[in-house]
Design a protein around this motif. Structure first.
Motif, PDB file in Angstrom:
ATOM      1  N   VAL A  46      36.977  72.731  40.136  1.00  0.00           N
ATOM      2  CA  VAL A  46      37.427  71.894  41.248  1.00  0.00           C
ATOM      3  C   VAL A  46      37.295  70.437  40.826  1.00  0.00           C
ATOM      4  O   VAL A  46      36.204  69.983  40.475  1.00  0.00           O
ATOM      5  CB  VAL A  46      36.591  72.142  42.530  1.00  0.00           C
ATOM      6  CG1 VAL A  46      37.024  71.203  43.639  1.00  0.00           C
ATOM      7  CG2 VAL A  46      36.691  73.592  42.972  1.00  0.00           C
ATOM      8  N   LYS A  69      46.605  67.771  37.175  1.00  0.00           N
ATOM      9  CA  LYS A  69      46.655  68.863  38.146  1.00  0.00           C
ATOM     10  C   LYS A  69      47.226  70.123  37.502  1.00  0.00           C
ATOM     11  O   LYS A  69      46.661  71.210  37.638  1.00  0.00           O
ATOM     12  CB  LYS A  69      47.487  68.476  39.368  1.00  0.00           C
ATOM     13  CG  LYS A  69      47.607  69.624  40.358  1.00  0.00           C
ATOM     14  CD  LYS A  69      48.433  69.288  41.564  1.00  0.00           C
ATOM     15  CE  LYS A  69      48.489  70.521  42.468  1.00  0.00           C
ATOM     16  NZ  LYS A  69      49.004  70.228  43.768  1.00  0.00           N
ATOM     17  N   GLN A  73      45.252  73.644  36.982  1.00  0.00           N
ATOM     18  CA  GLN A  73      45.779  74.854  37.618  1.00  0.00           C
ATOM     19  C   GLN A  73      46.027  75.962  36.593  1.00  0.00           C
ATOM     20  O   GLN A  73      45.798  77.135  36.894  1.00  0.00           O
ATOM     21  CB  GLN A  73      47.070  74.550  38.371  1.00  0.00           C
ATOM     22  CG  GLN A  73      46.822  73.844  39.678  1.00  0.00           C
ATOM     23  CD  GLN A  73      48.109  73.547  40.421  1.00  0.00           C
ATOM     24  OE1 GLN A  73      49.145  73.255  39.825  1.00  0.00           O
ATOM     25  NE2 GLN A  73      48.036  73.601  41.740  1.00  0.00           N
ATOM     26  N   THR A  78      41.400  73.948  40.846  1.00  0.00           N
ATOM     27  CA  THR A  78      42.095  73.229  41.913  1.00  0.00           C
ATOM     28  C   THR A  78      41.877  71.729  41.752  1.00  0.00           C
ATOM     29  O   THR A  78      40.852  71.281  41.244  1.00  0.00           O
ATOM     30  CB  THR A  78      41.622  73.659  43.317  1.00  0.00           C
ATOM     31  OG1 THR A  78      40.227  73.400  43.433  1.00  0.00           O
ATOM     32  CG2 THR A  78      41.894  75.128  43.568  1.00  0.00           C
ATOM     33  N   SER A  80      42.582  67.888  43.843  1.00  0.00           N
ATOM     34  CA  SER A  80      42.995  67.209  45.070  1.00  0.00           C
ATOM     35  C   SER A  80      42.651  65.730  44.990  1.00  0.00           C
ATOM     36  O   SER A  80      41.754  65.318  44.261  1.00  0.00           O
ATOM     37  CB  SER A  80      42.343  67.833  46.303  1.00  0.00           C
ATOM     38  OG  SER A  80      40.946  67.667  46.273  1.00  0.00           O
ATOM     39  N   GLU A 103      45.731  68.470  48.603  1.00  0.00           N
ATOM     40  CA  GLU A 103      45.547  69.819  49.117  1.00  0.00           C
ATOM     41  C   GLU A 103      44.512  69.887  50.235  1.00  0.00           C
ATOM     42  O   GLU A 103      44.585  70.721  51.100  1.00  0.00           O
ATOM     43  CB  GLU A 103      45.162  70.764  47.985  1.00  0.00           C
ATOM     44  CG  GLU A 103      46.291  70.932  46.997  1.00  0.00           C
ATOM     45  CD  GLU A 103      45.884  71.646  45.740  1.00  0.00           C
ATOM     46  OE1 GLU A 103      44.707  72.015  45.603  1.00  0.00           O
ATOM     47  OE2 GLU A 103      46.762  71.835  44.895  1.00  0.00           O
TER      48      GLU A 103
END
Length: 114
Positions: A46, A69, A73, A78, A80, A103
């Motif tokens: 993350v 990103k 992925q 993830t 954000s 997100e």
């Protein structure tokens, strides 16, 4: 021109990158190198990028954020953006990516623990 400063907070499997200054053609490669170095060899799944102190961002900065990103992925992680500055909000809205890169929504206030 204001320079870019990148500081990192890391926890197991989670990292927060705090950006301060301008993200443009002159600083985009610094941003990419900083984020890549932070993710390299770590089990970060993350990544949250705090843009609250970004005074300016252009398409070269957006390109870096999209590349990071996609890379994260591919590893099952993830990505954000959080605490968008007005400059970042304008660019993301103009590019039609405000929902795509945020997100967790347009967060305000302290970052929530993972």
């Amino acid at each position: 021109m204001e320079s870019l400063n990148v500081t990192m907070e890391t926890q197991p499997r989670r990292a927060v990158a705090h950006l301060r200054g301008e993200i443009d053609l002159a600083t985009a490669e610094l941003l990419k190198a900083s984020l890549d170095t932070m993710l390299e060899g770590r089990s970060v799944s993350v990544l949250e990028v705090d843009l609250s102190q970004v005074s300016f961002i252009d398409c070269s900065g957006l390109r870096v954020l999209m590349a990071v990103k996609r890379s994260l992925q591919r590893r099952g992680g993830t990505f954000s953006l959080a605490h968008l500055s007005p400059s970042a909000e304008r660019l993301l809205a103009a590019a039609g990516l405000d929902d795509h890169l945020t997100e967790r929504g347009r967060q305000r206030g302290p970052l929530a623990p993972a």
